[in-house]
Design a protein around this motif. Structure first.
Motif, mmCIF file in Angstrom:
data_model
loop_
_atom_site.group_PDB
_atom_site.id
_atom_site.type_symbol
_atom_site.label_atom_id
_atom_site.label_comp_id
_atom_site.label_asym_id
_atom_site.label_seq_id
_atom_site.Cartn_x
_atom_site.Cartn_y
_atom_site.Cartn_z
ATOM 1 N N ASP A 113 0.828 -1.209 0.004
ATOM 2 C CA ASP A 113 0.073 -0.111 -0.155
ATOM 3 C C ASP A 113 0.909 1.223 0.164
ATOM 4 O O ASP A 113 1.755 1.366 0.756
ATOM 5 N N ARG A 114 0.346 2.327 -0.669
ATOM 6 C CA ARG A 114 1.051 3.665 -0.641
ATOM 7 C C ARG A 114 0.235 4.541 -0.252
ATOM 8 O O ARG A 114 -0.436 5.401 -0.776
ATOM 9 N N TRP A 115 -0.172 4.600 1.050
ATOM 10 C CA TRP A 115 -1.130 5.425 1.665
ATOM 11 C C TRP A 115 -0.386 6.774 2.395
ATOM 12 O O TRP A 115 0.815 6.826 2.763
ATOM 13 N N HIS A 116 -1.410 7.922 2.169
ATOM 14 C CA HIS A 116 -0.903 9.191 2.430
ATOM 15 C C HIS A 116 -1.859 9.805 3.438
ATOM 16 O O HIS A 116 -3.044 9.950 2.910
ATOM 17 N N PRO A 117 -1.934 9.558 4.720
ATOM 18 C CA PRO A 117 -2.777 9.961 5.685
ATOM 19 C C PRO A 117 -3.061 11.400 5.526
ATOM 20 O O PRO A 117 -2.149 12.621 5.408
ATOM 21 N N ALA A 118 -4.331 11.949 5.718
ATOM 22 C CA ALA A 118 -4.639 13.443 5.880
ATOM 23 C C ALA A 118 -5.690 13.533 7.124
ATOM 24 O O ALA A 118 -6.714 12.695 7.318
ATOM 25 N N ASP A 119 -5.930 14.613 7.767
ATOM 26 C CA ASP A 119 -6.767 14.979 8.742
ATOM 27 C C ASP A 119 -7.917 15.497 8.368
ATOM 28 O O ASP A 119 -8.998 15.780 9.367
ATOM 29 N N SER A 120 -8.002 15.992 7.001
ATOM 30 C CA SER A 120 -9.157 16.530 6.386
ATOM 31 C C SER A 120 -9.279 16.458 5.040
ATOM 32 O O SER A 120 -8.346 16.064 4.544
#
Length: 251
Positions: A113-120
């Motif tokens: 997986d190539r996940w990029h977390p974001a808070d909004s």
């Protein structure tokens, strides 16, 4: 016992089914009322009693709880339905009625997986220009205004009902309702030449195949983190755990 289920999710329907029969009562179980926000034009209705529409904020929900002699509230709304969850917590405190949050577990990344977390959604929009040009947007019909200024990108926006404007300048809308198959998600990504996926961490199996398809295609995924459950509210991961919690109240 009268249980108010704040619903609209698969887990809420399963819970109502476990507690109710068609007329909203059982011989040895509680009375159940499921409340739906009314934001989806043709929702899947749970068994038992159903009310549709808002309460008028936390005070309105507290009044409804008192007027209908509710014994317990289970917040089984979508993990991103932050406002109703905080209204439920406030109403439960005001009425001294027990409250439980029913939340399906969030997704967990796996190898590849190539996940990029974001808070909004706004943070997700800021990440996109550095990740791709053809975006598969699966965050629902509300909140697309966060992406409206990204004129250099193309969007495939999927939702159950038509999204609310403003929309990005180059947007194709796909109206569809899960569950979605892995084969279908693979074909969608290939046909539209998608090179980045945006999703909320909704959890569950109905929409998870898009994550597998993105991993197979080697494309990045922007994952918007969930808002927190209100402080002090216990959490159940499954309808079965919620039923067990209700039994402790009956005892």
């Amino acid at each position: 016992m009268h249980v108010l289920v704040l619903g609209g999710t698969t887990e809420a329907r399963r819970l109502a089914g476990a507690l109710s029969i068609a007329d909203g009562s059982t011989a040895d179980g509680p009375r159940v009322t499921s409340s739906l926000a009314g934001r989806v034009a043709h929702p899947k209705l749970p068994p038992g009693e159903v009310r549709v529409g808002g309460f008028g904020g936390a005070d309105g929900m507290a009044e409804w709880i008192r007027a209908h002699r509710v014994s317990a509230v289970i917040d089984a709304t979508h993990p991103f339905a932050r406002t109703i969850s905080f209204h439920a917590a406030s109403a439960a405190r005001a009425t001294h009625v027990p409250l439980l949050a029913l939340r399906r577990p969030g997704w967990v990344p796996v190898a590849g997986d190539r996940w990029h977390p974001a808070d909004s959604l706004e943070e997700a929009a800021r990440l996109l220009p550095g990740l791709g040009r053809r975006v598969f947007l699966t965050t629902g019909r509300m909140g697309l205004a966060a992406f409206a200024g990204l004129d250099a990108l193309w969007f495939l926006a999927r939702s159950v009902d038509a999204p609310e404007p403003p929309l990005p300048a180059h947007t194709e809308v796909l109206l569809d309702r899960g569950p979605f198959s892995l084969e279908g998600e693979r074909a969608l990504i290939h046909r539209h030449r998608v090179d980045v996926l945006v999703t909320k961490d909704s959890g569950g199996e109905a929409t998870a195949p898009k994550l597998t398809a993105a991993r197979e295609a080697g494309i990045p995924v922007v994952v918007v983190r969930r808002p927190p459950v209100p402080d002090g509210v216990p959490v159940a991961a499954t309808p079965e755990e919620a039923v067990a919690w209700l039994r402790t109240l009956e005892g």
